[in-house]
Motif scaffolding. Structure first.
Motif, PDB file in Angstrom:
ATOM      1  N   ARG A 267       0.834  -1.215   0.000  1.00 20.26           N
ATOM      2  CA  ARG A 267       0.000   0.000   0.000  1.00 20.26           C
ATOM      3  C   ARG A 267       0.862   1.256   0.000  1.00 20.26           C
ATOM      4  NH1 ARG A 267      -2.282  -0.476   4.888  1.00 20.26           N
ATOM      5  NH2 ARG A 267      -0.984   1.148   5.792  1.00 20.26           N
ATOM      6  N   ARG A 268       1.978   1.192   0.749  1.00 23.17           N
ATOM      7  CA  ARG A 268       2.827   2.380   0.879  1.00 23.17           C
ATOM      8  C   ARG A 268       3.941   2.426  -0.173  1.00 23.17           C
ATOM      9  NH1 ARG A 268       2.892   4.379   6.456  1.00 23.17           N
ATOM     10  NH2 ARG A 268       5.153   4.247   6.486  1.00 23.17           N
ATOM     11  N   GLY A 269       3.970   1.382  -1.045  1.00 25.87           N
ATOM     12  CA  GLY A 269       4.965   1.346  -2.120  1.00 25.87           C
ATOM     13  C   GLY A 269       6.403   1.303  -1.599  1.00 25.87           C
ATOM     14  N   GLU A 270       6.608   0.518  -0.523  1.00 24.24           N
ATOM     15  CA  GLU A 270       7.940   0.517   0.100  1.00 24.24           C
ATOM     16  C   GLU A 270       8.832  -0.590  -0.443  1.00 24.24           C
ATOM     17  OE1 GLU A 270       6.343   2.033   4.474  1.00 24.24           O
ATOM     18  OE2 GLU A 270       7.066  -0.001   4.215  1.00 24.24           O
ATOM     19  N   SER A 271      10.132  -0.365  -0.376  1.00 18.57           N
ATOM     20  CA  SER A 271      11.102  -1.418  -0.697  1.00 18.57           C
ATOM     21  C   SER A 271      11.104  -2.409   0.481  1.00 18.57           C
ATOM     22  CB  SER A 271      12.496  -0.807  -0.833  1.00 18.57           C
ATOM     23  OG  SER A 271      12.877  -0.263   0.426  1.00 18.57           O
ATOM     24  N   TRP A 272      11.660  -3.600   0.241  1.00 19.56           N
ATOM     25  CA  TRP A 272      11.770  -4.587   1.321  1.00 19.56           C
ATOM     26  C   TRP A 272      12.592  -4.011   2.462  1.00 19.56           C
ATOM     27  CZ3 TRP A 272       8.879  -8.828   1.597  1.00 19.56           C
ATOM     28  CH2 TRP A 272       8.289  -9.297   0.418  1.00 19.56           C
ATOM     29  N   LYS A 273      13.638  -3.265   2.093  1.00 16.83           N
ATOM     30  CA  LYS A 273      14.553  -2.726   3.092  1.00 16.83           C
ATOM     31  C   LYS A 273      13.821  -1.724   4.010  1.00 16.83           C
ATOM     32  CE  LYS A 273      18.885  -0.251   3.477  1.00 16.83           C
ATOM     33  NZ  LYS A 273      19.789   0.624   2.765  1.00 16.83           N
ATOM     34  N   TYR A 274      13.049  -0.866   3.394  1.00 19.64           N
ATOM     35  CA  TYR A 274      12.338   0.160   4.166  1.00 19.64           C
ATOM     36  C   TYR A 274      11.305  -0.497   5.079  1.00 19.64           C
ATOM     37  CZ  TYR A 274      10.334   4.663   5.299  1.00 19.64           C
ATOM     38  OH  TYR A 274       9.909   5.768   5.981  1.00 19.64           O
ATOM     39  N   TRP A 275      10.571  -1.463   4.490  1.00 18.01           N
ATOM     40  CA  TRP A 275       9.515  -2.141   5.269  1.00 18.01           C
ATOM     41  C   TRP A 275      10.135  -2.940   6.418  1.00 18.01           C
ATOM     42  CZ3 TRP A 275       8.177  -7.611   5.246  1.00 18.01           C
ATOM     43  CH2 TRP A 275       7.030  -7.883   5.991  1.00 18.01           C
TER      44      TRP A 275
ATOM     45  N   GLN B 227       9.241 -15.210   1.475  1.00 14.65           N
ATOM     46  CA  GLN B 227      10.241 -14.246   1.002  1.00 14.65           C
ATOM     47  C   GLN B 227      11.119 -13.775   2.162  1.00 14.65           C
ATOM     48  OE1 GLN B 227       9.410 -12.541  -2.427  1.00 14.65           O
ATOM     49  NE2 GLN B 227       7.259 -12.081  -2.096  1.00 14.65           N
ATOM     50  N   GLY B 228      11.146 -14.577   3.221  1.00 15.49           N
ATOM     51  CA  GLY B 228      11.866 -14.195   4.444  1.00 15.49           C
ATOM     52  C   GLY B 228      13.290 -13.713   4.181  1.00 15.49           C
ATOM     53  N   ALA B 229      13.947 -14.283   3.171  1.00 17.16           N
ATOM     54  CA  ALA B 229      15.344 -13.925   2.898  1.00 17.16           C
ATOM     55  C   ALA B 229      15.473 -12.441   2.538  1.00 17.16           C
ATOM     56  CB  ALA B 229      15.879 -14.788   1.776  1.00 17.16           C
ATOM     57  N   ARG B 230      14.387 -11.844   2.077  1.00 16.02           N
ATOM     58  CA  ARG B 230      14.443 -10.435   1.682  1.00 16.02           C
ATOM     59  C   ARG B 230      14.396  -9.479   2.868  1.00 16.02           C
ATOM     60  NH1 ARG B 230      12.279  -8.943  -3.748  1.00 16.02           N
ATOM     61  NH2 ARG B 230      12.266 -10.851  -4.941  1.00 16.02           N
ATOM     62  N   PHE B 231      13.841  -9.947   4.004  1.00 14.00           N
ATOM     63  CA  PHE B 231      13.731  -8.973   5.109  1.00 14.00           C
ATOM     64  C   PHE B 231      14.242  -9.495   6.453  1.00 14.00           C
ATOM     65  CE2 PHE B 231       9.866 -10.790   6.982  1.00 14.00           C
ATOM     66  CZ  PHE B 231       9.305 -11.478   5.898  1.00 14.00           C
ATOM     67  N   ILE B 232      14.216 -10.807   6.682  1.00 13.39           N
ATOM     68  CA  ILE B 232      14.648 -11.289   8.007  1.00 13.39           C
ATOM     69  C   ILE B 232      16.117 -10.931   8.298  1.00 13.39           C
ATOM     70  CG2 ILE B 232      14.970 -13.359   9.463  1.00 13.39           C
ATOM     71  CD1 ILE B 232      12.291 -14.357   8.412  1.00 13.39           C
ATOM     72  N   PRO B 233      17.036 -11.072   7.321  1.00 16.56           N
ATOM     73  CA  PRO B 233      18.427 -10.727   7.636  1.00 16.56           C
ATOM     74  C   PRO B 233      18.628  -9.240   7.980  1.00 16.56           C
ATOM     75  CG  PRO B 233      18.277 -12.019   5.610  1.00 16.56           C
ATOM     76  CD  PRO B 233      16.882 -11.629   5.981  1.00 16.56           C
ATOM     77  N   ARG B 234      17.649  -8.394   7.623  1.00 20.05           N
ATOM     78  CA  ARG B 234      17.801  -6.954   7.905  1.00 20.05           C
ATOM     79  C   ARG B 234      17.310  -6.571   9.297  1.00 20.05           C
ATOM     80  NH1 ARG B 234      18.493  -4.566   2.729  1.00 20.05           N
ATOM     81  NH2 ARG B 234      17.486  -5.772   1.068  1.00 20.05           N
TER      82      ARG B 234
END
Ligand code: BGC
Length: 264
Positions: A182-190, A219-226
């Motif tokens: 909804r907010r058009g965020e990147s994985w990193k930002y979210w 898709q955990g690999a996109r955000f869990i490590p961050r």
């Protein structure tokens, strides 16, 4: 084989299947229909009972127990809140109405609570027994953020951590998977938004582990490590079916208790 029917009621879809309670695998095809609009109790219960009928007919097992997970706080069989569905559910005696429509006792639970139960029994809880010691928090990241709080593997129902207040708003408005889109965020930002929610939970409940579920967990690999919160974070392994499996588990457990103690 012991079987129950699980129904996962959400703001956009209603999913149902029969579940093998020994393995957690689906024992029938999975049916998904769109949530009626408006999503009033009357319209939704009609759909639930139709889905249950379809599955019992295919199975040829009319007395199979039925469990339903809903995005609501559930107290004594009533839906007390309604976050992503029609407000007519607030204060509605949902369990009795569903029991009447389906023609046999229906077990009712919060959708995140039941998904957490499934994850504890057949997902990470089965493969990594550490999550069954002390406090573990399961979050399901979807349209909203649902939570299931466990102590020593036992559920403390209706935790509703998606509604804690962060920056003056419900935390789920930024941490839910739908918020990223909804907010058009990147994985990193979210991941930063989610991290803030996890840290706020940690300051109050000090869990030993977080488990993140919902469709986004694949898709955990996109955000869990961050994530930088203190407790280790794991991706749930059951994914989308957890809500169906958990609702069926609830039905199976309640049916088993009723057999042990008919006065319950
Ligand atoms: C609801 C919860 C639900 C979660 C996930 C939240 O908005 O308040 O009850 O578990 O969404 O559906």
């Amino acid at each position: 084989m012991s079987i129950a029917i699980g129904v996962d009621v959400g703001g956009s879809g209603i999913k149902a299947a029969a579940v093998n309670l020994e393995t957690g695998e689906l024992a029938s095809e999975r049916i998904r229909v769109l949530t009626p609009s408006p999503s009033t109790p009357e319209a939704m219960i009609k759909v639930v009972s139709r889905l249950v009928k379809r599955i019992t007919t295919t199975l040829g097992a009319p007395a199979t127990p039925v469990g339903v997970g809903m995005p609501c706080v559930i107290l004594d069989g009533a839906t007390v809140t309604a976050a992503n569905i029609d407000k007519a559910w607030i204060g509605f005696a949902a369990r009795d109405a569903m029991t009447k429509a389906v023609g046999r006792p229906v077990a009712l639970g919060n959708d995140a609570d039941v998904a957490g139960l499934a994850e504890m029994r057949f997902g990470i809880g089965a493969s990594d027994p550490r999550v069954r010691i002390g406090v573990t928090i399961f979050l399901t990241l979807g349209t909203g953020t649902g939570s299931a709080l466990f102590n020593d593997g036992v559920l403390v129902p209706n935790s509703e951590l998606g509604h804690m207040e962060i920056r003056g708003k419900d935390a789920e408005r930024r941490s839910a998977a739908a918020a990223r889109i909804r907010r058009g965020e990147s994985w990193k930002y979210w991941a930063g938004d989610l991290d803030e929610h996890l840290k706020a939970i940690d300051r109050i409940l000090w869990p030993r582990f977080f488990i993140l579920g919902g469709g986004v967990s694949k898709q955990g690999a996109r955000f869990i490590p961050r994530l930088t919160c203190r407790p280790p974070v794991m991706a749930a392994t059951l994914r989308n079916e957890a809500g169906i499996v958990g609702a069926a588990l609830l039905a199976g457990d309640i049916a088993a208790q009723a057999q042990e103690d008919p006065n319950r």
